[in-house]
Every structure is written in structure tokens, then in C-alpha cells.
Design an enzyme around this catalytic site. Structure first.
Site, mmCIF file in Angstrom:
data_model
loop_
_atom_site.group_PDB
_atom_site.id
_atom_site.type_symbol
_atom_site.label_atom_id
_atom_site.label_comp_id
_atom_site.label_asym_id
_atom_site.label_seq_id
_atom_site.Cartn_x
_atom_site.Cartn_y
_atom_site.Cartn_z
ATOM 1 N N GLY A 207 1.889 3.162 2.197
ATOM 2 C CA GLY A 207 2.891 3.178 3.273
ATOM 3 C C GLY A 207 4.178 2.494 2.829
ATOM 4 N N HIS A 208 4.049 1.317 2.235
ATOM 5 C CA HIS A 208 5.237 0.604 1.743
ATOM 6 C C HIS A 208 5.964 1.435 0.668
ATOM 7 C CE1 HIS A 208 2.716 -3.010 2.964
ATOM 8 N NE2 HIS A 208 3.835 -3.230 3.635
ATOM 9 N N GLY B 284 8.817 1.328 9.276
ATOM 10 C CA GLY B 284 7.744 2.267 9.553
ATOM 11 C C GLY B 284 7.493 2.431 11.045
ATOM 12 N N HIS C 34 0.871 -1.167 0.000
ATOM 13 C CA HIS C 34 0.000 0.000 0.000
ATOM 14 C C HIS C 34 0.911 1.221 0.000
ATOM 15 C CE1 HIS C 34 1.056 0.228 4.216
ATOM 16 N NE2 HIS C 34 0.549 -0.981 4.438
HETATM 17 P P1 AMP Z 1 4.627 -5.079 6.646
HETATM 18 O O1 AMP Z 1 4.639 -5.474 5.202
HETATM 19 O O2 AMP Z 1 3.265 -4.779 7.169
HETATM 20 O O3 AMP Z 1 5.431 -6.013 7.502
HETATM 21 O O4 AMP Z 1 5.367 -3.684 6.708
HETATM 22 C C1 AMP Z 1 6.620 -3.483 6.130
HETATM 23 C C2 AMP Z 1 7.171 -2.166 6.605
HETATM 24 O O5 AMP Z 1 6.258 -1.134 6.249
HETATM 25 C C3 AMP Z 1 7.324 -2.099 8.137
HETATM 26 O O6 AMP Z 1 8.512 -1.396 8.443
HETATM 27 C C4 AMP Z 1 6.090 -1.341 8.564
HETATM 28 O O7 AMP Z 1 6.274 -0.621 9.764
HETATM 29 C C5 AMP Z 1 5.947 -0.383 7.396
HETATM 30 N N1 AMP Z 1 4.574 0.110 7.315
HETATM 31 C C6 AMP Z 1 3.437 -0.621 7.181
HETATM 32 N N2 AMP Z 1 2.363 0.190 7.177
HETATM 33 C C7 AMP Z 1 2.838 1.462 7.318
HETATM 34 C C8 AMP Z 1 2.218 2.758 7.406
HETATM 35 N N3 AMP Z 1 0.913 2.908 7.346
HETATM 36 N N4 AMP Z 1 3.015 3.811 7.565
HETATM 37 C C9 AMP Z 1 4.365 3.677 7.639
HETATM 38 N N5 AMP Z 1 4.993 2.498 7.568
HETATM 39 C C10 AMP Z 1 4.247 1.402 7.402
#
Ligand code: AMP
Length: 286
Positions: free
Chosen positions: A36-37, A147, A34
Site C-alpha cells: 500500500g505504501h 490512502g 507494505h
Molecule cells: P501509515 O504508515 O499507516 O500511517 O500510512 C501511510 C499512508 O499510507 C496513509 O495515507 C495511509 O492511508 C496509506 N495506506 C496505508 N495502508 C494502505 C492501503 N492498504 N491502501 C492504501 N493506502 C494505504
């Protein structure tokens, strides 16, 4: 963009970059990208010559009753998005490649991983640290971006990198939110329309807590009681924890100061969501 699936090829690619004096920044993810990534990838591009994004749904960080098998996966879409961001390598090993044998070694960051999410997800951070340690060794990045949404994870990884003398810059990225304040998460797609409508209550509670702090209320219990009331207005939200902690050592605080962080985890239906915010800091919309 190269898609690399084996540890040997990833490692060889990383060594080749090192030989030509190119620096790598790493964004570890579990995919289902998304905004964020994507923002983390953009930040990573500012930090080094080449961005490597890892995409691995890490089984050893999921508890037996958690969503490992149902975790959203969409490799083709993810690859297209990463390519658009100018990512050099999407490192997407399968479970067999990452753990040819069940690992007998785990990286444990004690203390910091005990409270908050660690209470309901025993072993979760050991699983995270173990896979991130492996990624650091394979990819050999100069910097890695995480994140702040997963605030405890970030604190634990920072500490791991320091304790184990990795010369890797651990860079934090602020939480990326939807227009209504809901922190973006791969898990948001599990939410039903009703649940999605309730979910911004977390950010609403954060905003109220910050307003109270601006108004001079620094008693943590009073703030937490208000946050709880706001969230409990929604019958479909069940609070797992609400906590005001020190942003560095993650210890519970009774009085608010500049280092105080409000952290929360809730369940909305079957979906577990987390959020957090510094109580003094101002950010857009808060
Ligand atoms: P994940 O794929 O959910 O394990 O997340 C991968 C990276 O993206 C991790 O460092 C999360 O903290 C970061 N992340 C996920 N969602 C967000 C967000 N909404 N804002 C900032 N970083 C994010």
C-alpha cells in the site's frame, strides 16, 4: 536516495529544489512499509519531479492505551524499499527532532474529526493534522498522497489544506488489498494465524453490502444489520463502529445514494483494523 533526519536539512533541501524549479510530492507514513505504501510512492512519482517520503511514528496521534511503543519499526527495510521505488528523500526525523519541546499548538479540524474513529481516539486527528501541517511547512510539496484506507484522515486533511490555504494538491489513493480482500496495514502483522483468517470478514461484509445495494436495498439500517451479522460470525472480532456516511461531509446517512460510504473499525484480538468502501462504486473483486 538521501535519508534526512533533521528538520533544517529537510527544509534546506526543499528550498533548493524550489530554486531549481523542481516540484516535490510528499507521502507521509509511519513506516513499516507494505505494498500500500509503495503504491502511494508510485502515485506520488507521477505527480511531481521528486518524491519525499516521511517516516515518523507520531507520538501525539496515539492515545495513552494505544500501540505507540509496540508500533512496528524497520528503518533499514523501509529505506531499501523506498530506494527501490526511486524516492529522492526519506525524511525520518526522531521524536526529539520533530518535537524539541512539547507542542503548545495543535491543528484541530472540528466536525469532520468528531465521529467514527474520532469517537474512540480522542485527539487522534489533532495529532495527525498537527504533524501533517508541520510536514507541509518543512517539505513544501506541490502534492501529497494519502490512502483511502484512512478515509476520515483523508477528509480531515483535505479540509485542513483548504481552510488553511495550502496550495497543495491532496491526492487520494484507493485501498490496496491482499488477495483475500484484507486491506493492507502495518498492523496486520500483529494478527495471529486465527485472527488473520477472520480478518477478511470485513471485506466480505463490504461485498455483501454492495450486492444488496445493487439489488435495490437502500435502507442503511438493513445493510448495517447484515454487515454486523457477517462480522459477528467470527467470535474473535469485536465491532467498534459500523457506519454508513456521506463521503464528503461524513454525516450519517439513513438511505443509500451515490455518495454513501460504508466505514468500519473492529478489534481482532488486540489489533484495531479499519476498512471502508463506497457502496455504489465497483472495484476489482467487490
Ligand atoms: P501509515 O504508515 O499507516 O500511517 O500510512 C501511510 C499512508 O499510507 C496513509 O495515507 C495511509 O492511508 C496509506 N495506506 C496505508 N495502508 C494502505 C492501503 N492498504 N491502501 C492504501 N493506502 C494505504
Amino acid at each position: 536516495m538521501e535519508i534526512i533526519k533533521t528538520l533544517n536539512r529537510m527544509s534546506a533541501w526543499a528550498k533548493a529544489q524550489e530554486k531549481s524549479a523542481k516540484q516535490i510530492s510528499l507521502v507521509p507514513t509511519m513506516g513499516s512499509f507494505h505494498e500500500g505504501h509503495l503504491r502511494l510512492m508510485r502515485r506520488a512519482a507521477e505527480l511531481a519531479d521528486l518524491v519525499v517520503v516521511s517516516l515518523f511514528v507520531n507520538p501525539i496521534q496515539f492515545g495513552p492505551a494505544e500501540d505507540l511503543t509496540s508500533y512496528p519499526r524497520n528503518m533499514e527495510r523501509d529505506a531499501a524499499l523506498a530506494r527501490e521505488e526511486g524516492v529522492a528523500v526519506l525524511f525520518a526525523p526522531d521524536q526529539e527532532a520533530m518535537y524539541p519541546d512539547p507542542p503548545l499548538t495543535r491543528v484541530v479540524v472540528s466536525g469532520l474529526s468528531a465521529g467514527l474513529c474520532g469517537l474512540t481516539r480522542p485527539g487522534h486527528f489533532d495529532g495527525v493534522c498537527t504533524v501533517v501541517a508541520k510536514l507541509f511547512n518543512i517539505v513544501r510539496p506541490a502534492a501529497a498522497v494519502f490512502g483511502e484506507k484512512d478515509y476520515q484522515q483523508l477528509a480531515v486533511i483535505r479540509r485542513m489544506a483548504m481552510d488553511l490555504n495550502w496550495n497543495i494538491d491532496i491526492v487520494a489513493h484507493p485501498i490496496v488489498r491482499d488477495d483475500d480482500g484484507l486491506a493492507l496495514s502495518s498492523r496486520n502483522r500483529y494478527l495471529s494465524p486465527d485472527e488473520r483468517q477472520s480478518a477478511p470478514a470485513l471485506f466480505k461484509a463490504i461485498k455483501v453490502a454492495r450486492k444488496m445495494v445493487r439489488g435495490g436495498i437502500i435502507d442503511a439500517d438493513r445493510l448495517l444489520a447484515e454487515v454486523e451479522t457477517i462480522i459477528n460470525m467470527h467470535d474473535n472480532i469485536e465491532i467498534e463502529y459500523l457506519s454508513i456516511i456521506d463521503c464528503e461531509n461524513l454525516q450519517v446517512k439513513t438511505r443509500i445514494d451515490k455518495r454513501s460510504l460504508l466505514a468500519m473499525a473492529v478489534r481482532i484480538g488486540g489489533t484495531r483494523l479499519i476498512d471502508n468502501a463506497m457502496l455504489f462504486e465497483e472495484t476489482e473483486g467487490a
